[in-house]
Write a protein that holds these residues in place. Structure first.
Motif, PDB file in Angstrom:
ATOM      1  N   ILE A  55       0.871  -1.187  -0.018  1.00  0.00           N
ATOM      2  CA  ILE A  55      -0.075  -0.048  -0.048  1.00  0.00           C
ATOM      3  C   ILE A  55       0.984   1.252   0.139  1.00  0.00           C
ATOM      4  CG2 ILE A  55      -1.750   1.298   1.246  1.00  0.00           C
ATOM      5  CD1 ILE A  55      -2.501  -1.147  -0.008  1.00  0.00           C
ATOM      6  N   THR A  56       0.772   2.092  -1.108  1.00  0.00           N
ATOM      7  CA  THR A  56       1.446   3.004  -1.265  1.00  0.00           C
ATOM      8  C   THR A  56       0.934   4.411  -0.812  1.00  0.00           C
ATOM      9  OG1 THR A  56       2.934   4.118  -2.890  1.00  0.00           O
ATOM     10  CG2 THR A  56       1.009   3.393  -3.723  1.00  0.00           C
ATOM     11  N   LEU A  57       1.880   5.502  -0.637  1.00  0.00           N
ATOM     12  CA  LEU A  57       1.407   6.912  -0.574  1.00  0.00           C
ATOM     13  C   LEU A  57       0.899   6.944   1.027  1.00  0.00           C
ATOM     14  CD1 LEU A  57       0.029   7.952  -4.052  1.00  0.00           C
ATOM     15  CD2 LEU A  57       2.184   8.778  -2.824  1.00  0.00           C
ATOM     16  N   VAL A  58       1.587   6.423   1.704  1.00  0.00           N
ATOM     17  CA  VAL A  58       0.872   6.312   3.315  1.00  0.00           C
ATOM     18  C   VAL A  58       1.680   7.398   4.190  1.00  0.00           C
ATOM     19  CG1 VAL A  58       1.088   5.045   5.312  1.00  0.00           C
ATOM     20  CG2 VAL A  58       0.165   4.177   3.278  1.00  0.00           C
ATOM     21  N   PHE A  59       1.005   8.207   4.755  1.00  0.00           N
ATOM     22  CA  PHE A  59       1.387   9.552   5.337  1.00  0.00           C
ATOM     23  C   PHE A  59       1.144   9.539   6.710  1.00  0.00           C
ATOM     24  CE2 PHE A  59       1.682  10.335   0.910  1.00  0.00           C
ATOM     25  CZ  PHE A  59       3.085  10.874   0.888  1.00  0.00           C
ATOM     26  N   SER A  60       0.098   8.553   7.213  1.00  0.00           N
ATOM     27  CA  SER A  60      -0.155   8.898   8.631  1.00  0.00           C
ATOM     28  C   SER A  60      -0.329   7.160   9.534  1.00  0.00           C
ATOM     29  CB  SER A  60      -1.444   9.457   9.005  1.00  0.00           C
ATOM     30  OG  SER A  60      -2.450   8.483   8.452  1.00  0.00           O
ATOM     31  N   VAL A  61      -0.222   7.299  10.645  1.00  0.00           N
ATOM     32  CA  VAL A  61      -0.336   5.960  11.563  1.00  0.00           C
ATOM     33  C   VAL A  61      -1.858   5.522  11.085  1.00  0.00           C
ATOM     34  CG1 VAL A  61      -0.646   5.214  13.784  1.00  0.00           C
ATOM     35  CG2 VAL A  61       1.237   6.994  13.231  1.00  0.00           C
ATOM     36  N   ASN A  62      -2.850   6.574  11.048  1.00  0.00           N
ATOM     37  CA  ASN A  62      -4.181   5.581  10.927  1.00  0.00           C
ATOM     38  C   ASN A  62      -4.294   4.881   9.451  1.00  0.00           C
ATOM     39  OD1 ASN A  62      -5.233   6.231  13.200  1.00  0.00           O
ATOM     40  ND2 ASN A  62      -5.809   8.410  12.631  1.00  0.00           N
ATOM     41  N   GLN A  63      -3.726   5.580   8.421  1.00  0.00           N
ATOM     42  CA  GLN A  63      -3.519   5.080   7.174  1.00  0.00           C
ATOM     43  C   GLN A  63      -3.036   3.675   7.362  1.00  0.00           C
ATOM     44  OE1 GLN A  63      -1.770   7.996   4.712  1.00  0.00           O
ATOM     45  NE2 GLN A  63      -3.592   8.727   3.825  1.00  0.00           N
ATOM     46  N   ALA A  64      -1.794   3.637   7.872  1.00  0.00           N
ATOM     47  CA  ALA A  64      -0.993   2.219   8.190  1.00  0.00           C
ATOM     48  C   ALA A  64      -1.854   1.426   8.816  1.00  0.00           C
ATOM     49  CB  ALA A  64       0.435   2.559   8.701  1.00  0.00           C
ATOM     50  N   LEU A  65      -2.828   1.826   9.849  1.00  0.00           N
ATOM     51  CA  LEU A  65      -3.597   0.924  10.386  1.00  0.00           C
ATOM     52  C   LEU A  65      -4.417   0.308   9.821  1.00  0.00           C
ATOM     53  CD1 LEU A  65      -4.245  -0.162  13.540  1.00  0.00           C
ATOM     54  CD2 LEU A  65      -5.296   1.899  13.993  1.00  0.00           C
ATOM     55  N   VAL A  66      -5.360   1.192   8.840  1.00  0.00           N
ATOM     56  CA  VAL A  66      -6.140   0.802   8.068  1.00  0.00           C
ATOM     57  C   VAL A  66      -5.741  -0.333   7.056  1.00  0.00           C
ATOM     58  CG1 VAL A  66      -7.913   1.438   6.471  1.00  0.00           C
ATOM     59  CG2 VAL A  66      -7.632   2.853   8.082  1.00  0.00           C
ATOM     60  N   ALA A  67      -4.604  -0.140   6.488  1.00  0.00           N
ATOM     61  CA  ALA A  67      -3.758  -0.997   5.390  1.00  0.00           C
ATOM     62  C   ALA A  67      -3.785  -2.192   6.193  1.00  0.00           C
ATOM     63  CB  ALA A  67      -2.621  -0.280   4.743  1.00  0.00           C
ATOM     64  N   ALA A  68      -3.122  -2.256   7.390  1.00  0.00           N
ATOM     65  CA  ALA A  68      -2.750  -3.567   8.186  1.00  0.00           C
ATOM     66  C   ALA A  68      -4.186  -4.204   8.522  1.00  0.00           C
ATOM     67  CB  ALA A  68      -1.984  -3.282   9.424  1.00  0.00           C
ATOM     68  N   LYS A  69      -5.269  -3.548   8.904  1.00  0.00           N
ATOM     69  CA  LYS A  69      -6.570  -4.198   9.105  1.00  0.00           C
ATOM     70  C   LYS A  69      -7.125  -4.762   7.872  1.00  0.00           C
ATOM     71  CE  LYS A  69      -9.603  -2.486  12.013  1.00  0.00           C
ATOM     72  NZ  LYS A  69      -9.552  -3.565  12.837  1.00  0.00           N
ATOM     73  N   ASN A  70      -6.741  -4.460   6.754  1.00  0.00           N
ATOM     74  CA  ASN A  70      -7.168  -5.248   5.479  1.00  0.00           C
ATOM     75  C   ASN A  70      -6.183  -5.960   4.636  1.00  0.00           C
ATOM     76  OD1 ASN A  70     -10.037  -3.795   4.884  1.00  0.00           O
ATOM     77  ND2 ASN A  70      -8.852  -1.903   5.174  1.00  0.00           N
ATOM     78  N   GLY A  71      -5.291  -6.432   5.504  1.00  0.00           N
ATOM     79  CA  GLY A  71      -4.277  -7.396   5.145  1.00  0.00           C
ATOM     80  C   GLY A  71      -3.197  -7.192   4.287  1.00  0.00           C
ATOM     81  N   ALA A  72      -2.580  -5.912   4.394  1.00  0.00           N
ATOM     82  CA  ALA A  72      -1.669  -5.545   3.505  1.00  0.00           C
ATOM     83  C   ALA A  72      -0.393  -6.338   3.636  1.00  0.00           C
ATOM     84  CB  ALA A  72      -1.291  -3.805   3.491  1.00  0.00           C
ATOM     85  N   THR A  73       0.387  -6.726   2.771  1.00  0.00           N
ATOM     86  CA  THR A  73       1.491  -7.377   2.995  1.00  0.00           C
ATOM     87  C   THR A  73       2.588  -6.359   3.295  1.00  0.00           C
ATOM     88  OG1 THR A  73       1.038  -8.731   0.908  1.00  0.00           O
ATOM     89  CG2 THR A  73       3.470  -9.022   1.905  1.00  0.00           C
ATOM     90  N   MET A  74       2.668  -5.203   2.737  1.00  0.00           N
ATOM     91  CA  MET A  74       3.740  -4.370   2.928  1.00  0.00           C
ATOM     92  C   MET A  74       2.644  -2.848   2.937  1.00  0.00           C
ATOM     93  SD  MET A  74       6.709  -5.338   0.408  1.00  0.00           S
ATOM     94  CE  MET A  74       5.648  -6.240  -0.683  1.00  0.00           C
ATOM     95  N   VAL A  75       3.461  -2.080   3.645  1.00  0.00           N
ATOM     96  CA  VAL A  75       3.048  -0.624   4.023  1.00  0.00           C
ATOM     97  C   VAL A  75       4.018   0.319   3.645  1.00  0.00           C
ATOM     98  CG1 VAL A  75       2.901  -0.357   6.440  1.00  0.00           C
ATOM     99  CG2 VAL A  75       1.188   0.941   5.041  1.00  0.00           C
ATOM    100  N   SER A  76       3.855   1.390   2.627  1.00  0.00           N
ATOM    101  CA  SER A  76       4.807   2.149   2.513  1.00  0.00           C
ATOM    102  C   SER A  76       4.808   3.530   2.759  1.00  0.00           C
ATOM    103  CB  SER A  76       5.102   2.204   0.886  1.00  0.00           C
ATOM    104  OG  SER A  76       5.620   1.138   0.299  1.00  0.00           O
ATOM    105  N   PRO A  77       5.021   3.987   4.146  1.00  0.00           N
ATOM    106  CA  PRO A  77       5.252   5.414   4.464  1.00  0.00           C
ATOM    107  C   PRO A  77       6.278   6.252   3.722  1.00  0.00           C
ATOM    108  CG  PRO A  77       5.486   3.931   6.192  1.00  0.00           C
ATOM    109  CD  PRO A  77       5.687   3.057   4.986  1.00  0.00           C
ATOM    110  N   PHE A  78       5.726   7.278   3.176  1.00  0.00           N
ATOM    111  CA  PHE A  78       6.939   8.142   2.154  1.00  0.00           C
ATOM    112  C   PHE A  78       7.318   9.087   3.217  1.00  0.00           C
ATOM    113  CE2 PHE A  78       5.447   7.844  -2.250  1.00  0.00           C
ATOM    114  CZ  PHE A  78       5.211   6.497  -2.295  1.00  0.00           C
ATOM    115  N   ILE A  79       8.606   8.889   3.750  1.00  0.00           N
ATOM    116  CA  ILE A  79       9.172   9.604   4.729  1.00  0.00           C
ATOM    117  C   ILE A  79      10.015  10.858   4.189  1.00  0.00           C
ATOM    118  CG2 ILE A  79       9.660   7.663   6.330  1.00  0.00           C
ATOM    119  CD1 ILE A  79      12.669   8.011   5.778  1.00  0.00           C
TER     120      ILE A  79
END
Ligand code: E4P
Length: 218
Positions: free
Chosen positions: A106-130
């Motif tokens: 899951i790309t274009l992640v900029f917040s903890v909540n976005q990362a949480l939603v992606a994980a809850k939906n089963g993402a293999t990887m999440v990409s925070p754009f630091i």
């Protein structure tokens, strides 16, 4: 920490592979467009020598088309991870693809909540754009620390892939923050090996040794 190379130039990935830094590859529409090559041709070449996940990003923004694209990309190799944007349709597509056993990023992640939603939906990887966060005066590495804490609190298995890395200091900081993976621009991968004191130290050892042969090579 695993390291991926963030590039659509196959020769750059091969060069980083010689340094032992290619645990996978990430691409995106901008990187692919900069090559003037067909996406499929690039991925075909990469799958010849990259064993780890190769992220291929969808262009579509609506659920049905994302799925169509994702299912096609998934046939391009055994190690394709389909990259989906952090949007509502992206999350619906993520649910469906997860159920089908497709690897996702899951790309274009900029917040903890976005990362949480992606994980809850089963993402293999999440990409925070630091790097892009830093560009806006925010704390990119801090976001990696925060996502790590939340994922560990709830035993999420989604890998944190630190993306939009700009320089070697980012790499060491995301490693300390507990990122599972960092995807490196090729120039950053090269720079990780360098230190001026290594160069000057080697120069002085060789100066002191002079022009004598190595005893092992006599
Ligand atoms: C990673 O998957 C992204 O494609 C990439 O890291 C984005 O980096 P940028 O912000 O330098 O474009």
């Amino acid at each position: 920490m695993r390291t991926y190379i963030d590039s659509a130039f196959v020769d750059e990935v091969r060069k980083a592979d010689e340094l032992g830094l290619v645990d996978g590859v990430t691409t995106n529409p901008s990187l692919v467009s900069s090559t003037d090559r067909e996406y499929r041709d690039i991925i075909d070449e990469l799958t010849e020598f990259v064993d780890g996940p190769i992220s291929v990003e969808v262009i579509a923004t609506d659920y049905e088309e994302m799925l169509e694209e994702a299912r096609e990309y998934d046939t391009w190799g055994d190690n394709i991870a389909v990259k989906l944007p952090m949007t509502r349709d992206g999350m619906r597509a993520l649910q469906t693809l997860t159920a089908e056993g497709v690897q996702t990023n899951i790309t274009l992640v900029f917040s903890v909540n976005q990362a949480l939603v992606a994980a809850k939906n089963g993402a293999t990887m999440v990409s925070p754009f630091i790097g892009r966060l830093d560009d806006n005066g925010h704390d990119g590495v801090g976001l990696i620390e925060d996502i790590r804490e939340v994922y560990d609190n709830y035993d999420f298995e989604t890998d944190i892939l630190a993306a939009s890395i700009r320089h070697p200091y980012h790499v060491q900081e995301v490693a300390k923050a507990g990122a599972d993976i960092a995807t490196l621009p090729p120039s950053t991968a090269e720079k990780m090996l360098d230190h001026p004191r290594t160069d000057s130290g080697l120069e002085s050892f060789l100066d002191d040794w002079g022009d004598r042969e190595s005893p092992a090579l006599k």
